[in-house]
Design an enzyme around this catalytic site. Sequence first.
Site, PDB file in Angstrom:
ATOM      1  N   LYS A   1     -21.441 -12.785 -19.154  1.00 51.68           N
ATOM      2  CA  LYS A   1     -21.226 -12.404 -20.545  1.00 51.68           C
ATOM      3  C   LYS A   1     -22.217 -11.364 -21.054  1.00 51.68           C
ATOM      4  CE  LYS A   1     -17.735 -15.011 -22.142  1.00 51.68           C
ATOM      5  NZ  LYS A   1     -16.570 -14.488 -22.878  1.00 51.68           N
ATOM      6  N   SER A  33     -18.328 -17.303 -12.256  1.00 51.49           N
ATOM      7  CA  SER A  33     -18.594 -16.579 -13.499  1.00 51.49           C
ATOM      8  C   SER A  33     -19.737 -17.129 -14.331  1.00 51.49           C
ATOM      9  CB  SER A  33     -17.320 -16.525 -14.351  1.00 51.49           C
ATOM     10  OG  SER A  33     -16.845 -17.825 -14.637  1.00 51.49           O
TER      11      SER A  33
END
Length: 410
Positions: free
Chosen positions: A57, A311
């Site tokens: 992110k 992720s």
Amino acid sequence: MTEPASGPTLAQIEEARDVVARVAQSTPMESSRYLHEVLGSPVLLKCENLQRTGSYKIRGAYYRMSRLTPEERARGVVAASAGNHAQGVAFAARELGIKATIFMPLGVALPKLQATRDYGADVKLRGHTVTEPLLAAAEYALETGAVLIPPFDHIDVVTGQATLGLEILDQAPDVATVVVPIGGGGLISGVASAVKQRAAAEGRDIRVVGVQAARAAAYPPSLAIGEAVDITIEPTIADGIAVAKPGTLNFDLVREYVDEVVTVSEDDIARALLVLLERAKLVVEPAGAVSVAAILAGKIPSLGPTVAILSGGNIDPLLMQRVISHGLAASDRYLTLKIMLPDRPGQLARISELLAEARANVNEVLHTRHGTGLQLTEVELDISVETRGPEHRQQVVDLLRGAGYNPQIG
């Protein structure tokens, strides 16, 4: 392949890479022999769980905020998130000298809450789901003029996440398939944009497969009818990708670039976390492990070298404890049995002897005379044991049955 009408061009992604590199690390690409054996072709793990702030992110958040004007920076930024986006925005704001306000739900995991505060953000807690913080953040932006930083549905966010696609191609130039977790679609729309455009420029094709948790899978029905639809999310351990509706920009790019979207069950995800812990020595959050879950579940074809993106790694230790237990059960390494015994001395000791003979370790025992439907001459034994897999599990059951007992598997 023509350049996308609404998404980032390859040149824009390459330009963004230099900006994102100011804060984002080039994360490791680890090979997995175990997953190679499962898939039948090489598997590489792209470890964004080891990224600064614990997830990818930071890439999109930093790139979006780096493009704010001096006047916009002076107004500050606001975001809403239950975890990874919050930390990415907070960290990027600190690096850029921007005041950040983050709205998070009341039940947010303590490690994520504390990390966001430690990065310097002003955290405000609202509601019990991410819906209330999203509304509160939008209201705050209108009232104060702070710039709202969206988690996925913005061209700059997508371009920042796309830098991960270029990094994958640099580290694994012969990759045939890239497997990507999907929530709202920011990561996969960026990665697919980069991978597909670079591959086309080189005269080849790379398959991109998205993975969603089955209980929060908005993309399959949306792709089926050709427009983004809102779904009802069921409880899932993969809360980091539990998004009820695809982003508008993201949906368009997924339709253009992504070859397939598959789903995985809660058991699949729990097994993947356990495999990553035991085989790869990697701590990954449930949402970040769905790419590996898809491989283990047989959802990914063996077409050559495969990169599975991990992720994120921001998992609450208490959730990890529960997920590991669930993963052990899903992998047939926990066995819960209910056994009706005659109410006479020595029966519990006999069961213990048989389990010891089978080399099954006892975790928990409940021995009661008061269960519903029990006869006066019966007791009920509920027992939980550790086993070493499906074969050992069956051996334990067969041994008990051979000794005259009738265990019911719970």
